[in-house]
Design an enzyme around this catalytic site. Structure first.
Site, short mmCIF file in Angstrom:
data_model
loop_
_atom_site.label_atom_id
_atom_site.label_comp_id
_atom_site.label_asym_id
_atom_site.label_seq_id
_atom_site.Cartn_x
_atom_site.Cartn_y
_atom_site.Cartn_z
N TYR A 84 -10.49 -7.45 5.39
CA TYR A 84 -9.98 -6.24 5.17
C TYR A 84 -9.32 -5.90 3.67
O TYR A 84 -9.42 -7.09 2.99
CB TYR A 84 -8.83 -5.66 6.01
N GLU A 85 -9.08 -4.79 3.47
CA GLU A 85 -8.49 -4.36 2.14
C GLU A 85 -9.72 -5.01 1.19
O GLU A 85 -9.08 -5.40 0.02
CB GLU A 85 -6.98 -4.85 1.73
N GLY A 86 -10.79 -4.64 1.23
CA GLY A 86 -11.65 -5.09 0.34
C GLY A 86 -12.28 -6.56 0.59
O GLY A 86 -11.71 -7.27 0.58
N LEU B 159 0.95 -1.00 -0.07
CA LEU B 159 0.03 -0.10 -0.07
C LEU B 159 0.85 1.19 0.03
O LEU B 159 0.90 2.13 -1.05
CB LEU B 159 -0.89 0.02 1.28
N GLN C 274 -14.53 -8.10 -3.64
CA GLN C 274 -14.00 -8.58 -4.75
C GLN C 274 -14.73 -9.27 -5.78
O GLN C 274 -14.39 -9.22 -7.01
CB GLN C 274 -12.89 -9.76 -4.08
#
Lengths: 247, 322, 379
Positions: free
Chosen positions: C362-364, C93, C369
Site C-alpha cells: 500500500y501507499e505505492g 495523508l 517506489q
C-alpha cells in the site's frame, strides 16, 4: 499551596546491571534513565490532587539531587505536568547527604511527597531522613492521600493491615504502590510545554556523608532448574520436603 | 557502647521476626564484644518480653505508653533515640518492615548515624564496619561501609541463621519522656488482616500471575497456602487488573521478599518480577511456556497447566501434613 | 552532521514506546483475530497528541517534527501495525494534505478536529482499476456550477468506516487526463456515499478497510483543495510524505520482530546452549540488525530532509521501498528463529510478518517506489 515531589533518577528497570572493572562503582554506560517508579507514582498523585483541587494546589514542583545528566528525568516530570523543577547540582553521595540537600529546598513546602524506595540503591531512606531534618510529621507506606478541608485523609499500610488517618499539614508522605493507578505517559503538548517551564539549578549546601559504597557483587549463579513432569506434579511437594527440606 | 534492638509488638504480642532481630542483635554484639539491650514501646506483657531471653537479650527497656499504638513515626524515633542514649547504644537494629522503614531513617538523622537498610546477615567486617545489602532490586549486592560512630541497621528477613542463647531477661520500666503532644498521627480506622499469614512474615509464599486467568481461580492458591501455612502474593499484572490487592504485589515496584520457599504459578518471571523474589531460598515455578524466564530462577519447575498441577500439589501437601 | 536525537524526540519515542508496550500490547492478538477496530486506543492516542503530530499548534496539532513522527511510528508499529496505520493515514495523508494545501476555511473546519484526533480522516485514491497508476481515475466529479457531482468507486480505503472526513481524488475533466483531476475534502455522512463490506485481510486486520461507493454525491465548491486540476499533483505530493509514515511503520515491524527474536535467542536452548550461541542464528540476527539500522537511517534521513524544507520525494521512496522489503525479510527470519512457536499467534512474530506484507503493497508498491527512484536517476 505548592506540593513538592522528590524525584530520583534511576536506571530503567530492565537495565542489565554492570559494574566497573574493580567492582567499586555502577557502570552507567548505555543506561537509559527514568524517574524512580515510586516517585513517578507520587508525581502522578500530586498531579491528580492539583487537578481536583485547583483552588488549593497552585503548583506541583519536583526536585532532585544530581548532575546535569538527570535533567532528562526532570524534564519528563515537567512533561507529565509538574510546573517547576529544581535540581541541586551535586552527586547523590549517600542518603544523608541527599536528604540534607533536599532539606534546604523542602522547608517551604507544606506537603512533600516521596517514593518509599529507589530502584537503584533501595535505601528507603530519603523521605524519612528529610522529615526528621525538617522536624516534620511523616507517614510511610502511604497508599492513598486526599484533602479533607484543611486536613488530609491518608491511608497507609501497616504490618498486618491498613489504616485511615487524619493528618494536619505540614506533612511528608512517603508513598508506595496503590497511591495512583498508573504513571502517566506525557502527551506531546506536555513535552512541548516542558521546554518552557523553569528548571532551576541550585548549588549544594555543605553536608556530610555517613556511608560509602565500597564494592558491589553479583548474586551467585543459580543451579539448573530441576524439571518435573506435569503428570508427576505431586513429586515436587515430596522433593521440597525430603530434598530441599523447606517443607 | 552497646547494641540496641527495637522490638516491635503486634497487639502486645511478639512474632518470629522479633526473635530474628533479637538473635541478630545478640550475634552482632558478640562480634563487636559489646553488650546488647532491647527497647519495647507500647503495652506488652513482661512474660512476652521475657521470651527474648532465648536469643540472648538480657535487658529490655519497656515504655508501656499506650499512645505508641498510633505508630507515630516521629514519636517512635524519638523514643528509640532516648533508649539508645540511656544505654549508650552506638548501633541500633530495626526490622525492615513497614514500621522499620518508616522509623529507621528518622532515627538515623536523630542519632547522626549512617543508615543501611535491608542488611543481609552479619557484617562483612567490623573495622571498618561493612555490611552487605541488596541493591538494584535484587540484581546485585553492595558492601556498604558505615563511617559514622553511630549506626542504624534494618535487617532483611531470612538473611542469617538464628542462634539460641538462653539468658534470663530483665524487663525494666523505661520512660522515653514523650508527652501526648508528641503523638500527632490520628487514626480514624484500622483494617486488620486476620487469620492470614502476612506476606512479609511468610516463610512460604504462594504467588499467582496472569496465567491464573481470573480472580476467582485464586481459591486454589488460597487452599494450597492454607495447607502449607503460606502467605499469598501476585505479579504486577494481577494487581493492575484488580484481581488481587496491591499489597500482594511482589517485584520491582511492589514488595521485595525473601521467603524460604516461593511458588510461582503462571508467572512468566519478567526481570522486574524476579528482582523482588530472587533472594528466596527455593523457587518452584509452574508455567505452560517452557521458555518462561522464571525457570532460569527456579529450583524446581513444571512445564504445564497450572490448573492440572495445583490439585496435585494440594493433595500431595494434604498427604504430607497428615 | 549529528546523529543524536534531541531530548524531546527521545521523550516522544519513549511516550510511544510506553503506550505501545503498556497498553496496545494487551489485546493486540485478540483484536487481530477478531479484526476489531482499536476504538479506545485511538481515543487515547489522540489525547496523547499522536493524531496530529506534525500539525502546527495553531491548528490544534502537536507541532512536532518529522523525525519525532518516525520515532513514534516505529514504536507503535513494533506492537500493532493496525493501530499505527490508523495513525499514519490520519497524520501524513489527511492532516498533512489539508495543512499544506487546504484553504484557511478548510483548515478551521476540517483540519482542527482531525489534528485533535476527535475525528479520523481517510484518503480516497485507489480504485478497482487504478491502484498504482493514479492517473487513471474513473471516479468523476462533474462541475455542476455551484457544486460537484461525484460518481464512482474507491477501493482499499483505510479508516473508511471510522473516519468522518474524507479526502477524495476524482476526475473532473477526463479530456485533460491527470491534469483534470481534483482533490476534495468531504464528509463521510454526505448523502449518496455507501460502504462496501469490511475487507477480511491477511494482516493489519483490525484496521478498517472498505471500498467506498459514490452515487450522485454533491460536494460544495469550497471543498475543492487548491486550483481546478490540482488533484493529481496534490495526491503525488501527499504520497511523498505518506511514504515516510509507512516506511517508519515497516521499520517498526522489522525492529519489533528483531527485538523479539533477539530476546528469544538469548533464552531458548538447543544442543545444550542458547540458540543465540549457534552461529546460524547469531548471523541471522546480525543480518537483521544491519537491515533494521539501514531502514532507520533512511527513514530518519527522509524525515530530516522534509523537516529542513528540502526535496524528499526520492529519499522517502527509498525509505519506503527498502524498509518495506526488509520488514518482510526480517519478520520472516524472526518466525524462523522462533521455529514452531513463531508459527503460532502467541509470539507475535507471525502477525508482524503478515502485517509487513502490506507495507510492500500500500501507499505505492515497492515496484512503484523503484519507478520513482529510477526515473530520478535516469532523468
Amino acid at each position: 499551596m505548592k506540593i513538592l515531589v522528590l524525584i530520583g533518577n534511576v536506571p530503567d528497570t530492565t537495565t542489565k546491571i554492570k559494574f566497573n572493572a574493580d567492582k567499586t562503582a555502577f557502570d552507567a554506560s548505555g543506561v537509559q534513565w527514568i524517574i524512580n517508579p515510586w516517585d513517578e507514582l507520587a508525581l502522578t498523585r500530586a498531579m491528580e490532587l492539583k487537578e481536583a483541587n485547583a483552588g488549593k494546589v497552585e503548583s506541583v514542583v519536583v526536585a532532585n539531587v544530581g548532575r546535569a545528566i538527570t535533567e532528562g528525568t526532570l524534564r519528563k516530570a515537567l512533561a507529565v505536568g509538574a510546573d517547576e523543577a529544581i535540581r541541586v547540582d551535586a552527586d547523590p553521595l549517600d542518603a544523608f547527604y541527599v536528604a540534607s540537600q533536599l532539606a534546604a529546598v523542602a522547608k517551604d513546602y507544606e506537603l512533600v511527597l516521596a517514593g518509599i524506595e529507589a530502584a537503584d540503591y533501595n535505601s528507603a531512606a530519603i523521605g524519612g531522613m528529610l522529615a526528621e531534618l525538617l522536624d516534620r510529621k511523616s507517614i510511610s507506606a502511604v497508599s492513598g492521600i486526599d484533602f479533607d478541608g484543611d486536613s488530609l485523609k491518608v491511608s497507609r499500610e501497616i504490618d498486618g493491615g491498613s489504616q485511615s488517618l487524619k493528618m494536619e499539614l505540614p506533612l511528608l508522605a512517603i508513598v508506595q504502590k496503590g497511591i495512583a493507578k498508573e504513571p502517566r505517559i506525557p502527551a506531546m503538548r506536555g513535552i512541548m510545554m516542558a521546554r518552557k517551564k523553569p528548571l532551576n539549578v541550585l548549588a549544594p549546601v555543605e553536608a556530610e556523608t555517613l556511608t560509602a559504597y565500597n564494592s558491589f557483587e553479583m548474586p551467585a549463579p543459580k543451579a539448573a532448574c530441576k524439571m518435573i513432569n506435569e503428570e508427576q506434579a505431586g513429586d515436587v511437594i515430596r522433593l521440597l520436603h525430603e530434598e530441599a527440606k523447606v517443607l | 557502647m552497646s547494641v540496641l534492638v527495637y522490638i516491635e509488638n503486634w497487639d502486645g504480642k511478639l512474632k518470629k521476626l522479633s526473635f530474628e532481630l533479637a538473635s541478630y542483635a545478640t550475634q552482632l554484639a558478640e562480634s563487636l564484644q559489646l553488650p546488647v539491650n532491647a527497647v519495647s514501646l507500647g503495652k506488652v506483657d513482661e512474660s512476652e518480653l521475657k521470651k527474648l531471653g532465648t536469643y540472648g537479650i538480657e535487658k529490655v527497656m519497656s515504655d508501656s505508653n499506650e499512645l505508641f499504638k498510633s505508630l507515630d513515626n516521629r514519636a517512635i524515633a524519638k523514643a528509640i533515640n532516648a533508649a539508645a542514649a540511656k544505654v549508650g547504644a552506638a548501633i541500633v537494629v530495626i526490622a525492615n518492615n513497614n514500621l522499620g522503614k518508616a522509623v529507621a531513617p528518622r532515627l538515623a538523622v536523630r542519632m547522626k548515624a549512617g543508615l543501611v537498610s535491608a542488611v543481609q546477615g552479619l557484617p562483612v567486617s567490623t573495622a571498618p564496619f561493612v555490611v552487605k545489602k541488596i541493591v538494584f532490586t535484587g540484581k546485585a549486592f553492595a558492601n556498604i561501609e558505615v563511617k559514622s560512630a553511630n549506626k542504624v541497621l534494618t535487617l532483611a528477613p531470612n538473611s542469617f541463621k538464628l542462634v539460641e542463647k538462653a539468658v534470663e531477661t530483665l524487663v525494666e520500666a523505661f520512660d522515653s519522656g514523650l508527652t501526648a503532644a508528641d503523638f500527632e498521627t490520628i487514626i480514624e480506622s484500622t483494617n486488620k488482616v486476620t487469620g492470614k499469614i502476612l506476606l512479609q512474615d511468610a516463610e512460604i509464599v504462594v504467588a499467582g500471575g496472569r496465567g491464573m486467568k481470573a480472580a476467582e481461580n485464586w481459591n486454589q492458591l488460597e487452599e494450597l497456602a492454607e495447607i502449607l501455612g503460606a502467605g499469598l502474593a501476585c505479579s504486577r499484572p494481577v494487581s493492575d487488573e484488580g484481581w488481587r490487592p496491591h499489597a500482594e504485589h511482589v517485584g520491582q515496584t511492589g514488595k521485595i521478599i525473601a521467603p524460604n520457599l516461593y511458588f510461582a504459578f503462571g508467572i512468566s518471571g519478567a526481570i522486574q518480577h524476579l528482582g523482588g523474589v530472587s533472594s528466596s531460598k527455593v523457587i518452584v515455578a509452574v508455567n505452560k511456556d517452557p521458555e518462561a524466564p522464571i525457570f532460569e530462577a527456579a529450583d524446581y519447575g513444571i512445564v504445564g497447566d497450572v490448573f492440572k498441577v495445583l490439585p496435585q500439589f494440594i493433595s500431595a501437601a494434604k498427604e504430607m501434613k497428615s | 552532521m549529528n546523529f543524536e536525537f534531541t531530548e524531546e524526540q527521545l521523550m516522544i519515542q519513549q511516550a510511544a514506546r510506553d503506550y505501545a508496550q503498556r497498553e496496545l500490547i494487551k489485546d493486540v492478538i485478540e483484536r487481530d483475530n477478531k479484526a476489531e477496530f482499536p476504538t479506545e486506543h485511538v481515543k487515547n492516542l489522540a489525547d496523547l497528541g499522536f493524531m496530529g503530530i506534525m500539525v502546527d499548534p495553531k491548528y490544534d496539532g502537536s507541532g512536532m517534527d518529522g523525525i519525532s513522527y518516525v520515532l513514534a511510528m516505529e514504536e507503535l508499529s513494533k506492537v500493532d501495525g493496525s493501530a499505527s496505520v490508523i495513525v499514519s493515514v490520519n497524520n501524513s495523508l489527511v492532516c498533512f494534505g489539508l495543512e499544506e494545501y487546504g484553504s484557511e476555511e478548510i483548515k478551521e473546519k476540517y483540519l482542527k478536529p482531525l489534528a485533535r484526533g476527535e475525528v479520523l480522516g481517510a484518503f480516497l485514491l485507489s480504485e478497482p482499476e487504478a491502484g498504482s497508476d493514479a492517473t487513471m481515475q474513473r471516479t468523476t466529479a462533474e462541475d455542476k456550477g455551484d457544486y460537484y457531482l461525484v460518481n464512482g468507486t474507491k477501493n482499499w480505503i483505510t479508516n473508511a468506516n471510522c473516519a468522518s472526513t474524507y479526502i477524495l481524488i476524482a476526475q473532473t475533466h477526463p479530456e485533460k487526463k491527470h491534469k483534470g483531476i481534483n482533490a476534495f475534502v468531504i464528509e463521510k455522512n454526505t448523502p449518496g456515499i455507501t460502504l462496501g463490506p469490511h475487507e477480511d485481510k491477511m494482516g493489519m486486520r483490525s484496521s478498517d478497510t472498505h471500498s467506498v461507493m459514490f452515487n450522485d454525491v454533491k460536494i460544495p465548491k469550497e471543498n475543492r483543495i487548491g486550483e481546478d486540476g490540482f488533484g493529481f499533483k496534490f495526491a503525488m505530493k501527499v504520497l511523498e510524505g505518506g511514504r515516510i509514515g509507512i516506511a517508519a511503520q515497516a521499520l517498526g515491524l522489522a525492529s519489533g520482530a528483531l527485538e523479539r527474536a533477539t530476546a528469544y535467542a538469548k533464552e531458548r536452548k538447543a544442543f545444550g546452549t542458547e540458540i543465540g550461541n549457534h552461529q546460524a542464528i547469531a548471523f541471522k540476527l546480525s543480518d537483521m540488525a544491519v537491515k533494521v539500522e539501514n531502514a532507520r537511517n533512511l527513514c530518519v534521513k527522509a524525515a530530516w530532509l522534509k523537516d529542513q524544507g528540502k526535496p524528499y520525494g526520492v529519499a522517502s521512496a527509498m525509505a519506503k521501498q527498502y524498509a518495506a522489503d526488509i520488514a518482510m525479510e526480517v519478520t520472516t527470519e524472526a518466525v524462523q528463529i522462533f521455529g514452531g512457536y513463531g508459527y503460532t499467534k502467541e509470539y507475535h512474530v507471525e502477525r508482524l510478518m503478515r502485517e509487513a506484507k502490506l507495507t510492500q503493497i500500500y501507499e505505492g508498491t515497492s515496484e512503484i517506489q523503484k519507478i520513482v527512484i529510477s526515473r530520478d536517476l535516469l532523468r
